[in-house]
Motif scaffolding. Structure first.
Motif, PDB file in Angstrom:
ATOM      1  N   PHE A   8       0.977  -1.193   0.088  1.00  0.00           N
ATOM      2  CA  PHE A   8       0.455  -0.126  -0.054  1.00  0.00           C
ATOM      3  C   PHE A   8       0.954   0.985   0.208  1.00  0.00           C
ATOM      4  O   PHE A   8       1.939   1.276   0.491  1.00  0.00           O
ATOM      5  CB  PHE A   8      -0.826  -0.010   1.120  1.00  0.00           C
ATOM      6  CG  PHE A   8      -1.404  -1.103   2.100  1.00  0.00           C
ATOM      7  CD1 PHE A   8      -2.179  -1.946   0.702  1.00  0.00           C
ATOM      8  CD2 PHE A   8      -2.039  -0.909   2.957  1.00  0.00           C
ATOM      9  CE1 PHE A   8      -2.990  -2.786   1.769  1.00  0.00           C
ATOM     10  CE2 PHE A   8      -2.494  -2.325   3.856  1.00  0.00           C
ATOM     11  CZ  PHE A   8      -2.854  -3.662   2.918  1.00  0.00           C
ATOM     12  N   CYS A  11       2.497   2.082   3.604  1.00  0.00           N
ATOM     13  CA  CYS A  11       2.778   1.374   4.576  1.00  0.00           C
ATOM     14  C   CYS A  11       4.294   0.952   5.132  1.00  0.00           C
ATOM     15  O   CYS A  11       4.668   1.289   3.829  1.00  0.00           O
ATOM     16  CB  CYS A  11       2.484  -0.471   3.599  1.00  0.00           C
ATOM     17  SG  CYS A  11       3.085  -1.533   4.731  1.00  0.00           S
ATOM     18  N   PRO A  12       4.059   1.632   6.216  1.00  0.00           N
ATOM     19  CA  PRO A  12       6.050   1.493   6.485  1.00  0.00           C
ATOM     20  C   PRO A  12       6.606   0.891   6.322  1.00  0.00           C
ATOM     21  O   PRO A  12       8.191   0.693   6.104  1.00  0.00           O
ATOM     22  CB  PRO A  12       5.476   2.305   8.246  1.00  0.00           C
ATOM     23  CG  PRO A  12       4.578   1.594   8.500  1.00  0.00           C
ATOM     24  CD  PRO A  12       3.819   1.972   6.944  1.00  0.00           C
ATOM     25  N   PHE A  13       6.485  -0.649   6.559  1.00  0.00           N
ATOM     26  CA  PHE A  13       6.602  -1.247   6.389  1.00  0.00           C
ATOM     27  C   PHE A  13       7.031  -1.510   5.256  1.00  0.00           C
ATOM     28  O   PHE A  13       8.431  -2.362   4.615  1.00  0.00           O
ATOM     29  CB  PHE A  13       5.873  -2.887   6.911  1.00  0.00           C
ATOM     30  CG  PHE A  13       5.108  -3.160   8.398  1.00  0.00           C
ATOM     31  CD1 PHE A  13       6.813  -3.151   9.620  1.00  0.00           C
ATOM     32  CD2 PHE A  13       4.371  -2.584   8.252  1.00  0.00           C
ATOM     33  CE1 PHE A  13       6.136  -3.289  10.909  1.00  0.00           C
ATOM     34  CE2 PHE A  13       3.863  -2.459   9.800  1.00  0.00           C
ATOM     35  CZ  PHE A  13       4.945  -2.636  10.783  1.00  0.00           C
ATOM     36  N   GLY A  49      -2.436 -11.228   4.602  1.00  0.00           N
ATOM     37  CA  GLY A  49      -3.380 -10.688   3.911  1.00  0.00           C
ATOM     38  C   GLY A  49      -2.784  -9.020   4.043  1.00  0.00           C
ATOM     39  O   GLY A  49      -3.360  -8.224   3.090  1.00  0.00           O
ATOM     40  N   GLN A  50      -0.771  -9.603   4.851  1.00  0.00           N
ATOM     41  CA  GLN A  50      -1.131  -8.080   4.774  1.00  0.00           C
ATOM     42  C   GLN A  50       0.065  -7.662   3.850  1.00  0.00           C
ATOM     43  O   GLN A  50       0.889  -8.422   2.918  1.00  0.00           O
ATOM     44  CB  GLN A  50      -0.074  -8.064   6.415  1.00  0.00           C
ATOM     45  CG  GLN A  50      -1.143  -8.545   7.577  1.00  0.00           C
ATOM     46  CD  GLN A  50      -0.128  -8.078   8.613  1.00  0.00           C
ATOM     47  OE1 GLN A  50       1.791  -8.471   8.824  1.00  0.00           O
ATOM     48  NE2 GLN A  50      -0.560  -7.521   9.609  1.00  0.00           N
ATOM     49  N   VAL A  51       0.382  -6.272   3.595  1.00  0.00           N
ATOM     50  CA  VAL A  51       1.930  -5.693   2.915  1.00  0.00           C
ATOM     51  C   VAL A  51       3.277  -5.726   3.597  1.00  0.00           C
ATOM     52  O   VAL A  51       2.783  -5.502   5.265  1.00  0.00           O
ATOM     53  CB  VAL A  51       1.867  -4.861   1.804  1.00  0.00           C
ATOM     54  CG1 VAL A  51       0.502  -5.193   1.059  1.00  0.00           C
ATOM     55  CG2 VAL A  51       0.687  -3.862   2.747  1.00  0.00           C
ATOM     56  N   PRO A  52       4.502  -5.679   3.523  1.00  0.00           N
ATOM     57  CA  PRO A  52       4.892  -6.464   2.030  1.00  0.00           C
ATOM     58  C   PRO A  52       5.361  -7.289   1.458  1.00  0.00           C
ATOM     59  O   PRO A  52       5.213  -8.316   2.933  1.00  0.00           O
ATOM     60  CB  PRO A  52       5.607  -5.395   2.177  1.00  0.00           C
ATOM     61  CG  PRO A  52       6.338  -5.334   3.218  1.00  0.00           C
ATOM     62  CD  PRO A  52       5.189  -5.249   4.243  1.00  0.00           C
ATOM     63  N   GLU A  63       6.895 -10.685   5.034  1.00  0.00           N
ATOM     64  CA  GLU A  63       7.078 -10.019   6.029  1.00  0.00           C
ATOM     65  C   GLU A  63       8.601  -8.919   6.162  1.00  0.00           C
ATOM     66  O   GLU A  63      10.088  -8.872   5.872  1.00  0.00           O
ATOM     67  CB  GLU A  63       7.790 -10.986   7.756  1.00  0.00           C
ATOM     68  CG  GLU A  63       7.278 -11.160   8.726  1.00  0.00           C
ATOM     69  CD  GLU A  63       6.580 -11.045   9.168  1.00  0.00           C
ATOM     70  OE1 GLU A  63       6.495 -10.396   9.731  1.00  0.00           O
ATOM     71  OE2 GLU A  63       4.356 -11.091   9.873  1.00  0.00           O
ATOM     72  N   SER A  64       8.848  -7.447   6.928  1.00  0.00           N
ATOM     73  CA  SER A  64       9.907  -6.879   5.754  1.00  0.00           C
ATOM     74  C   SER A  64      10.848  -7.346   6.372  1.00  0.00           C
ATOM     75  O   SER A  64      12.030  -6.545   5.607  1.00  0.00           O
ATOM     76  CB  SER A  64       8.925  -5.338   6.475  1.00  0.00           C
ATOM     77  OG  SER A  64       9.240  -5.130   8.053  1.00  0.00           O
ATOM     78  N   PHE A 105       0.305   3.473  14.849  1.00  0.00           N
ATOM     79  CA  PHE A 105      -1.232   3.003  13.287  1.00  0.00           C
ATOM     80  C   PHE A 105      -2.651   3.251  15.135  1.00  0.00           C
ATOM     81  O   PHE A 105      -3.155   4.039  14.925  1.00  0.00           O
ATOM     82  CB  PHE A 105      -1.235   1.814  14.017  1.00  0.00           C
ATOM     83  CG  PHE A 105      -0.497   1.260  12.207  1.00  0.00           C
ATOM     84  CD1 PHE A 105      -0.947   2.152  11.153  1.00  0.00           C
ATOM     85  CD2 PHE A 105       0.261  -0.086  12.700  1.00  0.00           C
ATOM     86  CE1 PHE A 105      -0.192   2.364   9.740  1.00  0.00           C
ATOM     87  CE2 PHE A 105       0.791  -0.245  11.179  1.00  0.00           C
ATOM     88  CZ  PHE A 105       0.939   0.615  10.284  1.00  0.00           C
TER      89      PHE A 105
HETATM   90  N1  LIG Z   1       4.576  -7.537  10.700  1.00  0.00           N
HETATM   91  C1  LIG Z   1       4.752  -7.125   9.575  1.00  0.00           C
HETATM   92  C2  LIG Z   1       3.802  -6.039   9.081  1.00  0.00           C
HETATM   93  C3  LIG Z   1       3.485  -6.009   7.735  1.00  0.00           C
HETATM   94  C4  LIG Z   1       2.067  -4.557   8.074  1.00  0.00           C
HETATM   95  O1  LIG Z   1       1.391  -4.622   8.746  1.00  0.00           O
HETATM   96  N2  LIG Z   1       1.359  -4.288   7.272  1.00  0.00           N
HETATM   97  C5  LIG Z   1       0.097  -3.831   6.567  1.00  0.00           C
HETATM   98  C6  LIG Z   1       0.292  -2.697   6.424  1.00  0.00           C
HETATM   99  S1  LIG Z   1       1.503  -1.320   6.828  1.00  0.00           S
HETATM  100  C7  LIG Z   1      -0.917  -3.993   6.626  1.00  0.00           C
HETATM  101  O2  LIG Z   1      -1.283  -5.372   6.077  1.00  0.00           O
HETATM  102  N3  LIG Z   1      -2.232  -4.079   7.356  1.00  0.00           N
HETATM  103  C8  LIG Z   1      -3.417  -4.898   6.289  1.00  0.00           C
HETATM  104  C9  LIG Z   1      -4.123  -6.033   7.420  1.00  0.00           C
HETATM  105  O3  LIG Z   1      -3.223  -6.496   8.717  1.00  0.00           O
HETATM  106  O4  LIG Z   1      -4.893  -6.747   7.308  1.00  0.00           O
HETATM  107  C10 LIG Z   1       5.902  -6.616   8.691  1.00  0.00           C
HETATM  108  O5  LIG Z   1       6.860  -6.286   9.338  1.00  0.00           O
HETATM  109  O6  LIG Z   1       5.944  -6.868   7.515  1.00  0.00           O
END
Ligand SMILES: N[C@@H](CCC(=O)N[C@@H](CS)C(=O)NCC(=O)O)C(=O)O
Length: 223
Positions: A8, A11-13, A49-52, A63-64, A105
């Motif tokens: 996104f 997204c800071p990660f 379901g998360q990015v990146p 996982e970043s 957040f």
């Molecule tokens: N631990 C993960 C955290 C990633 C994360 O929290 N991404 C957020 C966006 S910045 C996300 O995808 N949120 C949507 C969700 O949790 O469904 C990482 O370091 O990549």
């Protein structure tokens, strides 16, 4: 090797991975998806379901921290410290910094009471980092390392929030963190790691959430 980073815009990660890829001069393509309506292809390949997500040819990693470690491994030189213990210590603090982003957040969405709790939790964490940060320019010394890339999105967002408000989350009590933040935010690959106008998008995002933080915005239209 074909690299495609999926994220996104806010997204800071993912920003950590973008900084690392650019700093290492590694070619990649960027695909932004809408967090409110992720496409089916993304749902199929994202376990969390998360990015990146980093697509590496036909494989996907997530996982970043893992993504930035992978970038280190495929790069010609390392932005990670030389010794195993230092690398492990950096990883510990990188994971810790993920909890700082968690507080942030919360801060942008919360009512006044939760905002104050999240702010206290954030500042307790910053106090811990201030106590272990040396007077060197970056975390490990004079070189910008992976851990600096991990903290960059935090300092960038704190500086935006302080601009939008009357320094609601000022770092002025943290002398070493303030200097570290200035050094990180002066790095070219940090400045170019976000799309143009992301500060305005962040402002609008906080405003739209109608939490306590938005009520602290000083009356200046950034549009
Ligand atoms: N631990 C993960 C955290 C990633 C994360 O929290 N991404 C957020 C966006 S910045 C996300 O995808 N949120 C949507 C969700 O949790 O469904 C990482 O370091 O990549």
């Amino acid at each position: 090797m074909n690299l495609e980073l999926v994220s996104f815009k806010l997204c800071p990660f993912a920003q950590r991975a973008i900084i690392s890829l650019n700093r290492q001069n590694i070619d990649f393509s960027m695909t932004y998806i809408n967090p409110m309506n992720p496409p089916d292809w993304f749902k199929k390949i994202s376990p969390t379901g998360q990015v990146p997500l980093l697509k590496v040819d036909d494989q996907v990693i997530f996982e970043s921290l893992v993504i930035t470690e992978f970038i280190e491994e495929i790069a010609n030189h390392s932005f990670h410290p030389d010794t195993a213990i230092q690398r492990a210590s950096n990883r510990s603090w990188i994971i810790f910094s993920g909890d700082i982003l968690g507080n942030m957040f919360e801060l942008i969405t919360a009512d006044e009471k939760t905002f104050n709790t999240a702010k206290q939790s954030l500042f307790e964490k910053l106090t811990k980092i201030e106590s272990i940060k040396t007077s060197s320019t970056f975390f490990n010394g004079e070189q910008f390392n992976m851990i600096d890339a991990a903290f960059a999105p935090i300092f960038m967002r704190l500086s935006w929030i302080n601009e939008f408000t009357d320094n609601a989350l000022s770092l002025s009590a943290f002398k070493r963190l303030s200097a570290w933040s200035d050094a990180i935010l002066a790095i070219k690959e940090v400045q170019t790691s976000v799309v143009d106008g992301l500060d305005d998008a962040y402002y609008s995002n906080i405003e739209a959430r109608e939490g306590y933080l938005a009520t602290l915005f000083v009356d200046e239209d950034t549009d």
